[in-house]
Design a protein around this motif. Structure first.
Motif, short mmCIF file in Angstrom:
data_model
loop_
_atom_site.label_atom_id
_atom_site.label_comp_id
_atom_site.label_asym_id
_atom_site.label_seq_id
_atom_site.Cartn_x
_atom_site.Cartn_y
_atom_site.Cartn_z
N GLY A 747 0.78 -1.24 0.00
CA GLY A 747 0.00 0.00 0.00
C GLY A 747 0.80 1.28 0.00
N MET A 748 2.10 1.24 0.35
CA MET A 748 2.89 2.48 0.28
C MET A 748 4.39 2.21 0.27
SD MET A 748 2.55 4.08 4.12
CE MET A 748 3.22 5.66 3.62
N TYR A 749 5.08 3.13 -0.36
CA TYR A 749 6.55 3.05 -0.32
C TYR A 749 7.08 4.44 -0.60
CZ TYR A 749 6.30 3.32 -5.39
OH TYR A 749 6.02 3.74 -6.67
N LYS A 750 8.35 4.67 -0.17
CA LYS A 750 8.93 5.99 -0.40
C LYS A 750 9.38 6.06 -1.86
CE LYS A 750 11.43 7.85 2.91
NZ LYS A 750 12.61 8.10 3.75
N PHE A 751 8.79 7.00 -2.57
CA PHE A 751 9.14 7.11 -3.99
C PHE A 751 10.36 8.00 -4.19
CE2 PHE A 751 8.81 9.43 -8.03
CZ PHE A 751 8.94 8.36 -8.90
N ARG A 752 10.41 9.15 -3.52
CA ARG A 752 11.56 10.04 -3.70
C ARG A 752 11.85 10.75 -2.38
NH1 ARG A 752 11.27 14.21 -8.58
NH2 ARG A 752 10.68 15.76 -7.02
N ALA A 753 12.99 10.45 -1.83
CA ALA A 753 13.38 11.10 -0.58
C ALA A 753 13.95 12.49 -0.89
CB ALA A 753 14.43 10.26 0.14
N SER A 754 13.90 13.37 0.08
CA SER A 754 14.50 14.70 -0.09
C SER A 754 16.02 14.54 -0.14
CB SER A 754 14.11 15.58 1.09
OG SER A 754 14.94 16.71 1.13
N GLU A 755 16.61 15.36 -0.99
CA GLU A 755 18.08 15.29 -1.06
C GLU A 755 18.72 16.07 0.07
OE1 GLU A 755 18.77 16.46 -5.07
OE2 GLU A 755 17.93 14.56 -5.79
N ASN A 756 17.97 16.96 0.65
CA ASN A 756 18.48 17.80 1.74
C ASN A 756 18.36 17.05 3.07
OD1 ASN A 756 18.98 19.66 3.71
ND2 ASN A 756 17.76 21.30 2.78
N LYS A 757 19.47 16.56 3.56
CA LYS A 757 19.41 15.77 4.79
C LYS A 757 19.52 16.65 6.03
CE LYS A 757 19.30 11.93 2.47
NZ LYS A 757 17.96 11.70 1.97
N LYS A 758 19.92 17.92 5.80
CA LYS A 758 20.25 18.75 6.96
C LYS A 758 19.10 19.60 7.48
CE LYS A 758 25.10 19.02 5.76
NZ LYS A 758 25.67 19.68 4.57
N SER A 759 18.20 19.98 6.60
CA SER A 759 17.18 20.96 6.97
C SER A 759 16.41 20.51 8.22
CB SER A 759 16.20 21.15 5.82
OG SER A 759 15.17 22.00 6.26
N LYS A 760 16.09 21.48 9.06
CA LYS A 760 15.31 21.17 10.27
C LYS A 760 13.83 21.09 9.94
CE LYS A 760 18.06 22.00 14.22
NZ LYS A 760 19.20 22.87 13.91
N LEU A 761 13.48 21.78 8.84
CA LEU A 761 12.08 21.74 8.43
C LEU A 761 11.87 20.53 7.52
CD1 LEU A 761 11.48 25.52 7.58
CD2 LEU A 761 10.84 24.28 9.66
N ARG A 762 11.07 19.60 8.06
CA ARG A 762 10.92 18.37 7.29
C ARG A 762 9.42 18.08 7.04
NH1 ARG A 762 15.85 16.40 6.59
NH2 ARG A 762 14.90 14.93 5.14
N ALA A 763 9.19 17.29 6.03
CA ALA A 763 7.78 16.92 5.74
C ALA A 763 7.72 15.57 5.04
CB ALA A 763 7.13 17.99 4.87
N GLN A 764 6.56 14.94 5.15
CA GLN A 764 6.27 13.69 4.45
C GLN A 764 5.02 13.92 3.62
OE1 GLN A 764 8.56 11.34 4.98
NE2 GLN A 764 9.50 12.60 6.60
N LEU A 765 5.16 13.79 2.33
CA LEU A 765 4.02 14.02 1.44
C LEU A 765 3.54 12.68 0.87
CD1 LEU A 765 5.40 17.10 -0.55
CD2 LEU A 765 4.23 17.06 1.68
#
Ligand SMILES: Cc1ncc(C[n+]2csc(CCOP(=O)(O)OP(=O)(O)O)c2C)c(N)n1
Ligand SMILES: [Mg+2]
Length: 924
Positions: A747-765
């Protein structure tokens, strides 16, 4: 009035009276104290009529019915040429279609069969009465089977052939409410234990019970077809009969004379589905199809047509549609009376009454019959003069006379070139006497008092004394009794027991990796829709050496919408009569090719009919022992929304196959507007327990789902089926990003992770279908403009996530002492941080239902509300599911967590060009 019928015990008699109304104009008092028949308005001389009738009789006698028919036809033509405007009628007189003199000899032991039938009647009644004694209001029906017993017993003793290794067997759709009678017969056959019978409608009791109605899901070795949602079985039977021919014409099975019998109620014919496909049956010349309509003139509340004649109405509908219609109205007792009626007055009189009057006659006395039915004409009265009142009360109806029913069935199975419908007149609650026979309340009758039970017992000669009788015990004669011996011998002669459901198909063996591999690799930048990708897959599957021939593509006049027209020529459109014309586009590559062995079921505009084909093909593994694989593609809005009850029946029937909701997604289908745009179907798919529902975004996701589906259903034999939505928005199909097959299926999988590993502002879409691409765009906007590092997930199935979570929670609840399990969604998102935002082309509740198992709060964007006939971008703006709104929702979530200032969000609204005062799509 005393209705004790013990005097006529052991006799299947019934009162057929005719309640002509008191003020009937047909009675003419000529003032001289004598009666005369009504005068013909045209001054027609009776004698003249008599001469015509006698001429016809003599032709009939000397040259037979064919010659008589030809003369009548020529007479009719002559009349037309002579300028006589003959009124159209599709009706024949209110008489038996098969006259007494053409009746075949009844081949069985009528007396013994009557005794067996009486025992079945008793046990059917007993199981309902007993069940309701144990549990008040558990329900069950007595009166439906009571009226249909003869119709079934003649079938069981003489016609319904079982499946054997040599013969595929007849297929019978039993009227759902007659189930107690079918169980009672299986009890006599020794196939159902008394304990099961005792637990009718209480299948959860120890040792099991019997389901209220025919449900293959609940009784997979017994019932084949769910029939109780009225109207479904006639339509399913028609398509079943057609599918049987399809299998033959495609050389998937040998041609046989196996029949498809469908038993329905007369009230049931009001359902639009019941008569909705009858022209298909005649067009396809389905002489393997027989409908038996139990015309007891009553439905649940009262008469089916109190003020009309349901039988005549059905006759004209079926005759008009090209069916062979056989009316079985009057029992043998009427034959000598009819014979005496040389003037045709009786048949004329029979046709005068409305059904409400006929129903009244059932509950009245012999004297009433004489007065009100025959009393309208002294010549009619004379016909029955020798008969005492009691005999008038015993004049049976055709549907209760095995000889008449046998004659009709024999004619039906022998009829060539057309389907047959038998309209059999019966009495609802036959034999219940005061307890309900012919009464308006009879459908609901479940309890009989002591006296009523004793009367029933006596009437049908059940060997129980008065005291035992009131206990309503089940009664089965000894194994070596002549009744049981006879019953068994008859079934043996017909190949075994009916109904029986069995699975005998050969599972597939290959894993088809090669076939699907191409789709794992993406479209190399070419813009295609998921529909196009699916059609590409279908094309390849059709060529597959193992399963190619088993694929059944089904489409309700939408093949061009889905880009399937190239299959017309390569696979061919199934047509039982081949192609009798040169198609207009014959010179094109993709011409409209119809062929006798064509593979595509191009159903025309009928989602219900297409679904019935899907059911026939998807259950052929049991019905025919053939593993056909249906792929039914349709406008997704016209699936669950329109024919959900058929989908439910398919589920009950353990149908396997793929439903494909094309042009899916409320904002993805542009231009079509409110009625077409589907934001509902994935929610409507939720309640179907054995249905897996997927909303894939990319070709490789579809390939993974279909490949696994074929494995599970056709290799492993799982009783599941699939719903996959397909869109028509073209975009480049990416290659599969690593090994995500498991995630796709779960039912779900991560398609594209953010390339920015450092940012403190994060989100899951979270995105699904083509809305996933809006999430990907939002990922870019969030990274570039707001410094938010968002991961994007493809949610292929909210239903799968929900089902898994609910199951896990249940397990934990039931196993408190053990290590708790974690739902897939919780597990998968364990390390996911930041704002959670889900966007779907379906209503918001779809992602909403899994939010409970999310590690964090989640914002939900969806398409609740009425659509608009607009372009894609405007629609996504209107419904607030585009990249801008996903961006806004993410920022707002971060604001709520105190991670960003409100003014950032306010500015974003401006920058993104969002009007905060725009109308709310949900209610505008
Ligand atoms: C779609 C649907 N609507 C309503 C019902 C409820 N219902 C069950 S039996 C019945 C009356 C049946 O009358 P008829 O078809 O004449 O059958 P009979 O019992 O008279 O043989 C109704 C309304 C149902 N089972 N299915
Ligand atoms: Mg009825």
């Amino acid at each position: 009035m005393n209705r004790d019928r013990s005097d006529v015990m052991n006799n299947e008699t019934t009162t057929v009276n005719n309640g002509i109304t008191e003020n009937s104009s047909a009675i003419v008092d000529n003032g001289a104290g004598t009666y005369s028949s009504p005068q013909s308005p045209h001054g027609l001389d009776d004698l003249e009529v008599q001469e015509w009738l006698e001429s016809l009789d003599s032709v009939l006698e000397s040259s037979g019915p064919e010659v008589a028919t030809e003369i009548l036809e020529r007479l009719r033509a002559h009349a037309t040429v002579s300028g006589i405007d003959l009124p159209f009628t599709a009706n024949t007189p209110y008489a038996n279609t098969i006259p007494n003199r053409l009746e075949p000899l009844f081949p069985g032991d009528q007396e013994l069969e009557r005794r067996i039938k009486s025992l079945i009647r008793w046990n059917a009644l007993a199981m309902v009465v007993r069940a309701n004694r144990v549990e008040h209001n558990i329900g069950g029906h007595i009166s439906t089977y009571a009226s249909a017993a003869t119709l079934y017993e003649v079938g069981f003793n003489h016609f319904f052939r079982a499946r054997t290794p040599e013969f595929e067997g007849d297929t019978v759709y039993f009227q759902g409410h007659a189930a107690p009678g079918i169980y009672a017969r299986a009890f006599l056959e020794g196939r159902i234990s008394p304990q099961k019978l005792e637990n009718f409608r209480r299948e959860l009791k120890p040792g099991g019970g019997l389901s209220s109605y025919p449900h293959p899901w609940l009784m997979p070795d017994f019932w084949e077809f769910p029939t109780v949602s009225m109207g479904l079985s006639p339509l399913m039977a028609i398509y079943q009969a057609r599918f049987s021919r399809y299998l033959e014409n495609r050389s998937l099975k040998p041609a046989t004379d196996a029949k498809i019998w469908a038993f329905l109620g007369d009230g049931e014919t009001d359902e639009p589905e019941s008569l909705g496909a009858i022209t298909l049956a005649s067009r396809e010349k389905l002489d393997n199809l027989i409908f038996v309509v139990n015309c007891n003139l009553q439905r649940l509340d009262g008469p089916v047509r109190g003020n009309g004649q349901i039988i005549q109405e059905l006759e004209s509908a079926f005759r008009g549609a090209g069916w062979n219609v056989i009316k079985v109205l009057w029992g043998s007792e009427w034959d000598p009376i009819l014979e005496r009626d040389t003037e045709g007055l009786l048949v004329k009189r029979m046709g005068e009454l409305v059904d409400g009057e006929y129903q009244k006659l059932v509950v009245e006395s012999g004297a009433y019959v004489r007065q009100h039915f025959f009393g309208t004409d002294p010549r009619l009265l004379q016909l029955v003069e020798p008969l005492p009142d009691e005999a008038l009360r015993r004049l049976r109806l055709g549907g209760h006379d095995p000889r008449k029913v046998y004659a009709a069935y024999k004619a039906a199975v022998e009829h060539k070139g057309r389907p047959t419908v038998i309209l059999a007149r019966t009495i609802k609650g036959y034999g219940l006497g005061e307890a309900g026979e012919g009464k308006n309340v009879t459908h609901q009758q479940k309890k009989l008092n002591e006296e009523e039970l004793q009367v029933f017992r006596s009437r049908f000669g059940i060997p129980l004394n008065d005291q035992d009788c009131i206990e309503v015990p089940f009664y089965r004669p000894a194994e070596d009794s002549i009744e049981i011996q006879y019953l068994r011998a008859r079934r043996e002669a017909l190949g075994g027991y009916v109904p029986t459901r069995s699975v005998r198909s050969q599972p597939l063996v290959a894993d088809h990796d090669e076939l699907f591999k191409e789709f794992f690799e993406g479209s190399e930048g070419r813009e295609v829709s998921t529909t196009m990708a699916y059609v590409g897959m279908l094309r390849k599957m059709l060529r597959d050496p193992e399963m190619g021939k088993l694929i059944v593509p089904i489409v309700p006049d939408e093949a061009r919408t889905f880009g399937m027209e190239s299959l017309f020529r390569t696979a061919g459109i199934y047509s039982s009569s081949g192609q009798k014309y040169q198609p207009v586009d014959v010179n094109t590559l993709m011409y409209y090719k119809e062929a006798k062995d064509g593979q595509i079921l191009e159903e025309g505009i009928t989602e219900a009919g297409s679904m019935a084909s899907f059911i026939a093909a998807g259950s052929a593994y049991a019905t025919h022992g053939i593993n056909t694989i249906p792929f039914f593609i349709y406008y997704s809005m016209f699936g669950f929304q329109r024919i959900a009850d058929f989908i439910w029946a398919a589920a009950d029937m353990r149908t396997r196959g793929f439903l494909l909701g094309g042009t899916a997604g409320r904002t993805t289908l542009s231009g079509e507007g409110l009625q077409h745009q589907d934001g509902n179907s994935h929610v409507l798919a939720l309640p179907v327990p054995n249905l897996l529902a997927y909303d894939p975004a990319f070709a490789y996701e579809i390939a993974v789902i279909i490949q696994d589906g074929i494995r599970r259903m056709y290799k492993e034999g799982e009783n599941i089926f699939y719903y996959i939505t397909l869109m028509n928005e073209p975009y480049a199909m990416p290659p599969m990003p690593g090994d995500v097959k498991d995630g796709i299926l779960h039912g779900m999988y991560k398609f594209r992770a953010s390339e920015n590993k450092k940012s403190k502002l994060r989100a899951q879409l979270f995105g699904s279908g083509s809305i996933l691409r809006e999430a990907l765009q939002a990922q870019d906007i969030l990274a570039e403009k707001y410094g938010v590092a968002a991961d994007v997930w493809s949610v292929t199935s909210y239903k799968a996530l929900y089902t898994d979570a609910v199951e896990t929670e249940r397990w934990n609840r039931l196993h408190p002492g053990e290590k708790p399990r974690t739902p897939y969604v919780t597990q998968t998102l364990a390390d996911a941080s930041g704002a959670f935002v889900a966007a779907t082309d379906y209503i918001k509740t779809l992602p909403g239902m899994i939010s409970k198992w999310m590690p964090r709060r989640m914002a939900m964007l969806g398409t609740d509300g009425f659509g608009r006939s607009e372009g894609r971008q405007s629609l996504r703006d209107f419904f607030e599911v585009d990249a801008r709104f996903i961006t806004l929702a993410t920022l707002h979530e971060l604001q709520q967590d105190g991670k960003i200032e409100p003014k950032v969000v306010t500015q974003a609204i401006k920058d993104l060009g969002i009007d905060p005062e725009k109308p709310n799509p949900v209610i505008s």
